[in-house]
Every structure is written in C-alpha cells, then in structure tokens.
Design a protein around this motif. Structure first.
Motif, PDB file in Angstrom:
ATOM      1  N   GLY A  84       0.797  -1.221   0.000  1.00 13.04           N
ATOM      2  CA  GLY A  84       0.000   0.000   0.000  1.00 13.04           C
ATOM      3  C   GLY A  84       0.824   1.264   0.000  1.00 13.04           C
ATOM      4  N   ALA A  85       2.120   1.164   0.365  1.00  8.61           N
ATOM      5  CA  ALA A  85       2.971   2.348   0.360  1.00  8.61           C
ATOM      6  C   ALA A  85       3.199   2.837  -1.064  1.00  8.61           C
ATOM      7  CB  ALA A  85       4.308   2.039   1.038  1.00  8.61           C
ATOM      8  N   LEU A  86       3.371   4.146  -1.223  1.00  8.63           N
ATOM      9  CA  LEU A  86       3.640   4.788  -2.511  1.00  8.63           C
ATOM     10  C   LEU A  86       2.560   4.478  -3.550  1.00  8.63           C
ATOM     11  CD1 LEU A  86       7.520   4.383  -2.837  1.00  8.63           C
ATOM     12  CD2 LEU A  86       6.207   6.333  -1.967  1.00  8.63           C
ATOM     13  N   GLY A  87       1.331   4.304  -3.088  1.00 10.41           N
ATOM     14  CA  GLY A  87       0.216   4.126  -4.010  1.00 10.41           C
ATOM     15  C   GLY A  87       0.035   2.730  -4.544  1.00 10.41           C
ATOM     16  N   LYS A  98      12.916  14.627 -10.506  1.00 13.47           N
ATOM     17  CA  LYS A  98      12.057  14.002 -11.510  1.00 13.47           C
ATOM     18  C   LYS A  98      11.732  12.564 -11.132  1.00 13.47           C
ATOM     19  CE  LYS A  98      11.851  13.034 -16.465  1.00 13.47           C
ATOM     20  NZ  LYS A  98      12.586  13.156 -17.753  1.00 13.47           N
ATOM     21  N   GLY A  99      12.746  11.858 -10.612  1.00 12.19           N
ATOM     22  CA  GLY A  99      12.524  10.463 -10.225  1.00 12.19           C
ATOM     23  C   GLY A  99      11.525  10.337  -9.098  1.00 12.19           C
ATOM     24  N   ARG A 100      11.580  11.245  -8.133  1.00 16.05           N
ATOM     25  CA  ARG A 100      10.643  11.201  -7.011  1.00 16.05           C
ATOM     26  C   ARG A 100       9.211  11.367  -7.488  1.00 16.05           C
ATOM     27  NH1 ARG A 100      13.710  15.217  -2.738  1.00 16.05           N
ATOM     28  NH2 ARG A 100      15.290  13.743  -2.016  1.00 16.05           N
ATOM     29  N   LEU A 101       8.981  12.342  -8.363  1.00 12.82           N
ATOM     30  CA  LEU A 101       7.622  12.599  -8.822  1.00 12.82           C
ATOM     31  C   LEU A 101       7.080  11.433  -9.629  1.00 12.82           C
ATOM     32  CD1 LEU A 101       7.985  16.367  -9.799  1.00 12.82           C
ATOM     33  CD2 LEU A 101       6.898  15.412  -7.773  1.00 12.82           C
ATOM     34  N   ARG A 102       7.926  10.799 -10.427  1.00 10.48           N
ATOM     35  CA  ARG A 102       7.475   9.645 -11.210  1.00 10.48           C
ATOM     36  C   ARG A 102       7.117   8.484 -10.275  1.00 10.48           C
ATOM     37  NH1 ARG A 102       7.901   7.477 -16.438  1.00 10.48           N
ATOM     38  NH2 ARG A 102       6.583   5.614 -16.374  1.00 10.48           N
ATOM     39  N   LEU A 103       7.931   8.262  -9.252  1.00 16.42           N
ATOM     40  CA  LEU A 103       7.660   7.167  -8.329  1.00 16.42           C
ATOM     41  C   LEU A 103       6.403   7.422  -7.496  1.00 16.42           C
ATOM     42  CD1 LEU A 103      11.302   6.392  -7.164  1.00 16.42           C
ATOM     43  CD2 LEU A 103       9.859   4.974  -8.625  1.00 16.42           C
ATOM     44  N   LEU A 104       6.069   8.682  -7.280  1.00 14.33           N
ATOM     45  CA  LEU A 104       4.832   9.006  -6.570  1.00 14.33           C
ATOM     46  C   LEU A 104       3.597   8.774  -7.440  1.00 14.33           C
ATOM     47  CD1 LEU A 104       5.811  12.283  -4.692  1.00 14.33           C
ATOM     48  CD2 LEU A 104       5.108  10.131  -3.649  1.00 14.33           C
TER      49      LEU A 104
END
Length: 521
Positions: free
Chosen positions: A281-284, A356-362
């Motif tokens: 459930g973490a990170l969507g 950029k990587g953080r936003l994609r992983l979110l």
C-alpha cells in the motif's frame, strides 16, 4: 465434483468464487463477518485496465470514476500531465461499492454457496480432499477439493498452516479525507508537492467527490479532527488562490501501510490469496488490484485441476508466479522510499535526476505503471515458453495488448473481452477482417491449429487478428485466461508447436507419463 472452499467473503474471496463459477466450479464461501462493511469513502481502490471487467460489474457505474488523466504539480506549477487514451485509464471506486457489487453478483450464482457468520477453526487434508471444520451456530464439517484462504491480514487459514508472515509495520501512514467540492481538475487525479498543504494525492469519484491523501511524518502521532480540518483547509485554499471553497467533508481517517509477504502461498491443497498472502500500500501500490490478480491467476488453474487432472505442476505455478511478482513489487517500494521521502542513503546518492525520479515514483502506483504499478510479469514461470523464431511487442509472461479479434463463428470483439475462459490461440492473419470466416476456416494454417487446440490439456479457443504489434504475419500468440502471454510461436512451424504442447502437457497434467507423448499436429 467437490467444491472449492473459500475462507473469507471480502472482495477477493467473492471475486474468486465468481471466477470459479465462470469456469463451472462450485464453491462454498465462509463469511466470518457480521454483515457487509459500512460505507467508507475514505477506503477506496484503484483498478487498472487489465482488471477492467471487475470495474464494470452491474451496479458499479455510478460509483466508479474512469480517470481522464493524471497531473503532477510542484510548488503550484504543472510539471507533467498525461491524458489517458481509450483502454489505458485506471478506475477509482469505493471499496464498499466493489464488495457490494460482488455480493450481488454472487447471490445470483447457483454454483456459489455463502455461509454467513462462519469461521474456520481447523483444517485437515489428504491426497484427494481438504476437510474444514468451522463454527457457525453449531460446529460443522465441510469437505472440498481445495481451500483458499482469503481471510485477510490476520488470516486464520495461514496461522493454522503455520506459515510465517514476515515484514515491516507502518512503512507509511496517510491522513485521508473524502469530500464533495469543485476542484480545478475535473476527472483527473494528481500528485502535488511543495504547496501550502505539503504533499497530497488527489483522486476523483463520481458526484464531485474526491479522495485526498497526505503522507504523515514518522514522528506524527494521532491525527485530531482539528488537525485534519486544518490540512483540508490549507490544501483547498492553496488550490483556490487562498480562498476556501465550499465543501462537504464526507469521511476521514488514517491509512497505515504495512509490508508483509507470506513465506508460502500453497500448502498441499490449501492456498493463500489477497491480504492473507501479502500486505502492501505504500507509494500508491494497490492491495485490491493485487488481490484480484491473485484471483485471475489461481482461478483457471484450480478449474483445470477440478475438471481435468490434479495438475500438480500447474498449481505450483501460482506461488511461483504471484509470490515472485509481489516480492518484486515490495522490493521496488523498499528501494523507492528513501528516494521519494528524502531519506539520505546509498540509493539517494546514486540516482540521477532525483526530483524528476521522485515525482514519477509518486505517480506509478496510482496509474499502473513501472515497478510500482504495472501488472506483474512471469518471464521465469514454467508456463512461459520462449521461442527464438517468433516475437511480438509483448514479452512472454507479460499481459497482452487489447486488439480486435475474430472468432471462428465470425464474431468480432476485443481480445480482453475473451479473457477469463479458455486458453486462447490467436493467429495474426492479415486480411481476416476482409474475408468471411468460412473462407479461411478450412485454409492455410487453420486446420492444423484446430488440431493443436484439441491436443492441449485445457479448454482452448482459436481466434484470429488482423495485426498484433511487433508480430509478423502468421504468428501464433498463446494467451492464458488471466491475460498473460504464454508463448509467441511461428504459426507454420510444426516442431515449435509440438514442443509447446508437450511443455504444457508436462505442466498441467499429473503423472510420470505426462512429459512423454503428445498428439500429432
């Protein structure tokens, strides 16, 4: 035929019963709850295109939002936007609505028997059956062909089998609010960072309703009603130039995301599925979607075992495929969390373009992309056959693309509409949409493929398609009932076809002779 016994009448247990009924397998569902769950708009789920048929159950239309797009905003500025094309949009709906639709569908099935207020107390099994003792008003004994534990995170079935459930507790915590209001992105979901409300994920529901999620810092304790309202007001005000719009708070709560993986998913005639087998459930990452993929994988294999043969190798593949796919998902979350949450470490230092990587992983877990959201692949499964003489845009073991197909009776439909039943043999045949089916049924490769279909040890349907991306003319795609590509074969190569048939007979039939002969093609 002895029924399959299903412990648990949540979404996964009910979905499994429906899927087995579609394969003409009777089930007994043990419902240990006191009744349907109360409506909670703060508890929703996201289903992806490979699970679209579950989002289209009767009665769900008014409760399900088909996302039109996804945006990513940083400090009030849109840095990424994606409009979903037809067939690739996720579905967002309340979990209680999905369960209600499943219960209604189950009620109309003669092959499904639901025992209310019934819990498993003991399990015994032999080479031919499983015996379940349960408690209702009085103790009773049930006999079945197999038992599937869909009884949640505190699974009694898992505990009775003595299967460990290691992992981590409270990997992430989220404050969740469901509200009715007007937002600037009708029909779209999105993730926002750096604004007045901090990080927040927003997803639409029908009727101008929205779900908002805020990740909570590790040091935060209980979230008071005043603290929740402050988050709502700060976030909504930031999206409306400081003015608080009119809104109605419908529900609120805290979601705690655990990461656990059962050490085994099969013990003889007993299987685990859904939250009984894993927690995420973490990170969507989406628990209900993963549980429904368990259902898609297990149901046709149990049906083959019930109707045709014990199929020991085929049943083994459930754990091999699904547990490995979920383990990969959990590993991806573990690797992504230090980067996304800004916790410094080796991974954070090594990854370039961290913002950029953080936003994609979110985003990936919500949109069904990448290691956090895409359907699991089974490249190393014993049911995946790799040919060096044929290929397509879909690697063997992955989910197939949705293309137009024609059945032998001339019926034209989409490939995804044919899933969930027999094994599909799909031949790429240019011109098949131009000529009437009667002209090509008895010509070319079709007679040979019809013989091959009869030689396979599971129900099979032959289809043709004008074209499949990346596949040459006269390529044969072998597609499992759960939509995963079992093989891409040169349709005219008799030896490759024989080798595939022999491989599948070995994996789906019990006994030492299964690996030997096959039927001439």
């Amino acid at each position: 035929m002895l029924p399959v016994i299903i412990a648990g009448a949540g979404p996964i247990g009910l979905a499994l019963a429906l899927a087995l009924a579609g394969h003409r397998v009777p089930t007994i569902v043990l419902d240990g709850a006191d009744g349907p769950p109360p409506p909670r708009l703060a508890r929703t789920c996201v289903l992806f295109p490979d699970l679209a048929h579950w989002a289209r159950l009767p009665g769900l239309g008014r409760e399900t939002a088909t996302l039109s797009g996804w945006h990513t905003r940083q400090r009030g500025r849109t840095v990424a936007h994606r409009a979903f094309a037809a067939g690739e949009a996720p579905f967002h709906l309340p979990q209680h609505a999905l369960e209600g639709a499943l219960r209604a569908a189950v009620a109309g099935q003669e092959l499904i028997r639901v025992l209310a207020g019934t819990r498993v107390t003991a399990v015994e099994q032999s080479d031919t059956e499983v015996v379940v003792r349960s408690t209702e008003l009085t103790e009773q004994t049930l006999r079945g062909s197999y038992l599937v534990g869909c009884d949640g995170a505190r699974s009694t079935v898992r505990k009775l089998l003595g299967i460990g459930f290691p992992g981590r507790t409270a990997v992430e915590r989220h404050a969740v609010a469901a509200l009715r209001t007007e937002l600037p992105w009708p029909g779209e979901g999105g993730v926002h960072r750096g604004g007045p409300g901090g990080e927040v994920t927003v997803r639409p529901l029908p009727g101008h309703r929205w779900r908002l999620d805020w990740p909570l810092p590790e040091e935060d304790g209980l979230i008071t009603p005043d603290a929740m309202l402050e988050r709502v007001h700060t976030t909504l005000g930031g999206w409306h130039d400081g003015d608080l719009p009119r809104y109605e708070l419908l529900d609120a709560g805290v979601q705690v995301c655990h990461q656990r993986l059962a050490l085994r998913w099969r013990s003889g005639r007993v299987f685990l599925a859904g939250d009984a087998a894993r927690l995420l459930g973490a990170l969507g990452t989406q628990q209900i979607a993963e549980g429904l993929r368990d259902v898609e994988n297990l149901s046709w294999k149990l049906a083959a075992a019930c109707h045709h043969a014990p199929a020991a190798h085929l049943l083994d593949s459930y754990e091999i495929e699904r547990r490995t796919a979920v383990a990969d998902r959990l590993r991806a979350v573990d690797q992504a969390l230090p980067l996304v949450r800004g916790r410094r470490g080796l991974l954070t230092r090594l990854v370039r373009g961290r913002g950029k990587g953080r936003l994609r992983l979110l985003t990936d877990g919500h949109t069904g992309d990448g290691a956090l959201g895409a359907p699991g692949r089974y490249p190393d499964s014993p049911l995946t056959f790799v040919s060096h003489r044929a290929a397509s845009a879909t690697p063997p073991g992955s989910t197939v693309l949705d293309v137009p197909v024609t059945a032998l009776d001339g019926t034209r439909t989409r490939l995804r509409h044919c899933l969930g039943g027999p094994l599909l043999l799909v031949l790429t045949a240019p011109g098949s949409r131009v000529w009437d089916a009667k002209h090509w049924l008895s010509a070319g490769l079709m007679p040979r493929l019809a013989v091959a279909a009869r030689a396979l040890p599971v129900p099979t349907e032959l289809l043709v398609t004008e074209d499949y991306p990346g596949a040459a003319a006269h390529t044969l795609l072998v597609i499992r009932p759960d939509g995963h590509l079992a093989a891409t074969l040169p349709g005219a190569d008799r030896e490759e076809l024989l080798a595939f048939i022999a491989r599948w007979r070995a994996e789906t039939e019990a006994g030492p002779d299964a690996r030997a002969g096959t039927t001439a093609v």
